[in-house]
Design a protein around this motif. Structure first.
Motif, PDB file in Angstrom:
ATOM      1  N   THR A 203       0.836  -1.201   0.000  1.00  0.00           N
ATOM      2  CA  THR A 203       0.000   0.000   0.000  1.00  0.00           C
ATOM      3  C   THR A 203       0.868   1.247   0.000  1.00  0.00           C
ATOM      4  O   THR A 203       0.615   2.201  -0.736  1.00  0.00           O
ATOM      5  N   SER A 206       2.472   1.805  -3.346  1.00  0.00           N
ATOM      6  CA  SER A 206       1.514   2.205  -4.383  1.00  0.00           C
ATOM      7  C   SER A 206       1.006   3.623  -4.191  1.00  0.00           C
ATOM      8  O   SER A 206       0.190   4.091  -4.983  1.00  0.00           O
ATOM      9  N   GLY A 208      -0.522   4.722  -1.360  1.00  0.00           N
ATOM     10  CA  GLY A 208      -1.627   4.779  -0.409  1.00  0.00           C
ATOM     11  C   GLY A 208      -1.152   5.234   0.949  1.00  0.00           C
ATOM     12  O   GLY A 208       0.000   5.634   1.148  1.00  0.00           O
ATOM     13  N   PRO A 210      -0.898   3.654   4.474  1.00  0.00           N
ATOM     14  CA  PRO A 210      -1.024   2.544   5.402  1.00  0.00           C
ATOM     15  C   PRO A 210      -1.345   3.045   6.803  1.00  0.00           C
ATOM     16  O   PRO A 210      -0.980   4.152   7.175  1.00  0.00           O
TER      17      PRO A 210
END
Length: 212
Positions: A203, A206, A208, A210
């Motif tokens: 995550t 990518s 994102g 976490p």
């Protein structure tokens, strides 16, 4: 400063399967028993030996083992056995799945280590697990002179990585160490199992957010 993404791993309880909260007490208990001394006498001798703090100093491992074995009347063979037992307990076994996952990140992210440690850990862990093939830099507390969760250790690690806090994701098995990292803006995850940790790293990579 590089914009490379970094995944920063603790060792004990993360890359190594070992219970950081119990192994040291269990090791001391074994050697109290093997010394033949009662607990108060053993503990008093160890306290009086004024052992060097090998968790925040380098180059004093031999002095530590010499002083400890002398204090509790161990002969050279027993000293060698005590030291070998210490490192076996300290290192546990390799978390092969997570180590190989870290290896697989090459080309996607840089991998490094930040670990509270004892003088001698670099040599012992390299011999067992070959960490230097995967992780660079490897930041040990006994070489940095400070332990997690002191904020200074994270600043030193960031300097070694030449990274901004936002570009680093930290994996540790102790909440207080993650809190210390978060104080400098480093996100991370409390390691409980490999699947959860790997998912959190993915995550992060990518783009994102976490969970801390």
């Amino acid at each position: 400063m590089s914009e490379t993404k970094w995944v920063l791993f603790d060792i004990g309880g993360v890359l190594e399967v070992v219970d950081d909260d119990t192994w040291q007490d269990e090791w001391w208990e074994r050697w109290r028993d093997r010394s033949g001394l009662d607990r108060p006498d053993f503990d008093a001798r160890v306290a009086a030996a004024d052992l060097p703090s090998i968790d925040v100093t380098a180059g004093r491992e031999a002095e530590f083992w010499r002083a400890l074995s002398t204090a509790v009347d161990l002969d050279p063979e027993q000293r060698a056995a005590m030291r070998a037992d210490f490192w076996d307990a300290y290192c546990g076994t390799g978390n092969t799945e997570l180590i190989e996952y870290a290896r697989s990140l090459r080309g996607r992210a840089r991998t490094a280590i930040l670990s509270n440690s004892a003088d001698g850990a670099r040599e012992e862990e390299e011999r067992r697990f070959g960490f230097s093939e995967i992780f660079d830099p490897i930041c040990y507390s006994h070489e940095l002179g400070v332990n997690k969760p002191d904020p200074r250790v994270y600043r030193l690690a960031l300097e070694r990585l030449d990274a901004a806090p936002a570009d680093v994701f930290f994996i540790d098995d102790h909440t207080e160490n993650l809190v210390g990292a978060a104080g400098l803006g480093i996100r991370g995850i409390l390691h409980r199992d490999n699947a959860e940790t790997i998912a959190a790293i993915e995550t992060f990579l990518s783009g994102g957010a976490p969970a801390a």
